[in-house]
Design a protein around this motif. Sequence first.
Motif, PDB file in Angstrom:
ATOM      1  N   LEU A   6      37.015 -27.111  -2.222  1.00 45.84           N
ATOM      2  CA  LEU A   6      37.929 -26.911  -1.555  1.00 45.84           C
ATOM      3  C   LEU A   6      38.863 -26.995  -2.144  1.00 45.84           C
ATOM      4  N   TYR A   7      39.451 -26.107  -2.157  1.00 45.76           N
ATOM      5  CA  TYR A   7      40.526 -25.786  -3.013  1.00 45.76           C
ATOM      6  C   TYR A   7      41.681 -26.322  -2.866  1.00 45.76           C
ATOM      7  N   SER A   8      42.414 -26.315  -4.581  1.00 52.10           N
ATOM      8  CA  SER A   8      43.678 -26.418  -4.075  1.00 52.10           C
ATOM      9  C   SER A   8      44.243 -25.514  -5.263  1.00 52.10           C
ATOM     10  N   SER A  10      45.670 -25.741  -7.475  1.00 53.00           N
ATOM     11  CA  SER A  10      45.453 -25.179  -9.554  1.00 53.00           C
ATOM     12  C   SER A  10      43.790 -24.769  -9.627  1.00 53.00           C
ATOM     13  N   PHE A  11      43.006 -24.681  -8.561  1.00 58.88           N
ATOM     14  CA  PHE A  11      40.984 -24.675  -8.526  1.00 58.88           C
ATOM     15  C   PHE A  11      41.104 -23.351  -9.277  1.00 58.88           C
ATOM     16  N   THR A 179      34.343 -34.474  -8.623  1.00 57.09           N
ATOM     17  CA  THR A 179      35.794 -33.737  -8.789  1.00 57.09           C
ATOM     18  C   THR A 179      35.590 -33.587 -10.861  1.00 57.09           C
ATOM     19  N   GLU A 382      43.129 -34.344  -7.918  1.00 60.11           N
ATOM     20  CA  GLU A 382      43.594 -33.030  -7.346  1.00 60.11           C
ATOM     21  C   GLU A 382      43.080 -32.236  -6.709  1.00 60.11           C
ATOM     22  N   TRP A 383      41.356 -32.573  -6.864  1.00 60.90           N
ATOM     23  CA  TRP A 383      40.869 -31.533  -6.149  1.00 60.90           C
ATOM     24  C   TRP A 383      39.775 -31.755  -5.688  1.00 60.90           C
TER      25      TRP A 383
END
Length: 420
Positions: A6-8, A10-11, A179, A382-383
């Motif tokens: 699942l992308y963010s 800053s991935f 994570t 965060e991700w």
Amino acid sequence: MRTGFLYSPSFEAMVILLGLTLCYELGEGDLGLARQKILEGRKGSNHGRHAVKSIQSEDGDIIDCIDIYKQPALDHPALRNHIIQMTPSYNPTMEETPASEHSSRIMTSQPWQKSGSCPKGTIPVRRTRNKGLLSNSGEGYWNKKPSYYNPVKEPCNEETPLSLQQINQMNHSKAILLTAGYNYAGVKGDIKVWNPHVESDDEYSTSRISLRNGPYFDFECVESGWAVNPSVYGDRQTRLYVYWTADASNSTGCFDITCPGFVQISNKIALGAAIYPISVFGGLPYQITLFMFKDPKTSNIWVQYGEKTNIGYWPRTLFTRLSQGAESAEWGGDVYSSKLRHSPHTKTAMGNGRFPDYITGNSGFVKRMRVLDISYNLKFPEWVGSQVDEYNCYRSTYVGDYIEDPEFYFGGPGRNLMCP
């Protein structure tokens, strides 16, 4: 193996950072003394302990109330002259739960508590049963089987895909949310409680949270959750457990307080004791809330149950890396069997044996997932990324859109038409 991430924003940076941390090899000289102490500590036993009080539980367990200063943990060579920390220096302040969620968060208890209580200054210890099985299992009985192998046979570097860096665990099948990429001081979650089918006595099924640090072949790890584990507990009841290892379960590691290591301070919760009530299909969603966190002053790693009971801690002297923080945190399910990845597959189930069901919630799930960062902020990470080792046997579903708090569903029956 099938993974989904699942992308963010800053991935990509996190992938590179995770690749570096997982490929890092720590020299034996850095582990030296701590490793030797842990290996020696596995020889400890609870023989000769005298209970201050014994409680016969309605489910057949016998709970012995043992003097807190005579508990097995203090037999560990690394804990000689250890001063028990009675309360953590960090008091975890959990976020308030909206009133609308109280009806869906129905917590469990332990059956032995109906029959009595342990006095202050003692800890409840479940008396070991199934001695015949234990005597046949040798020294490694309470230890998980050796852990990781690399099926892809490729070197690990910063360009290696994350799906290949998450090396499969031998005889384990996972459906997890993870994570990584930061330094984590804790992990927390609400875990739905089921009683999955476990086919053979030497297999088990768990739903848990976990903290890890170190390379795949020599990582340090602590975890807590519920398990159906006949070889450890002698039956197929769903039980509360904790586990730790300092070398990927190769020669160290222990469930609960069955060998020296975990220091218990609570007189209310018994590790290895049954959990009740259990969720049933279409019924109430019974859950346990668990929180593992590193003490900011002592670096001991605490386990909190039900957002109010600090069960105890793993002393920092058991570890070298993990006492500095965790590289990754996990939520989800794990099945152990020698009959994974070939036919006939085990029928041991994960969760409640059903594939993820986020519509009705009638499957394994973890909600209110949190990490504790190095500034001691409790937050959603965060991700996150999902990992499933055997998609046709066990699956996962991450629900993060259009809801206030992300949820993770997982489970499966093991052997089925798609997983023969």
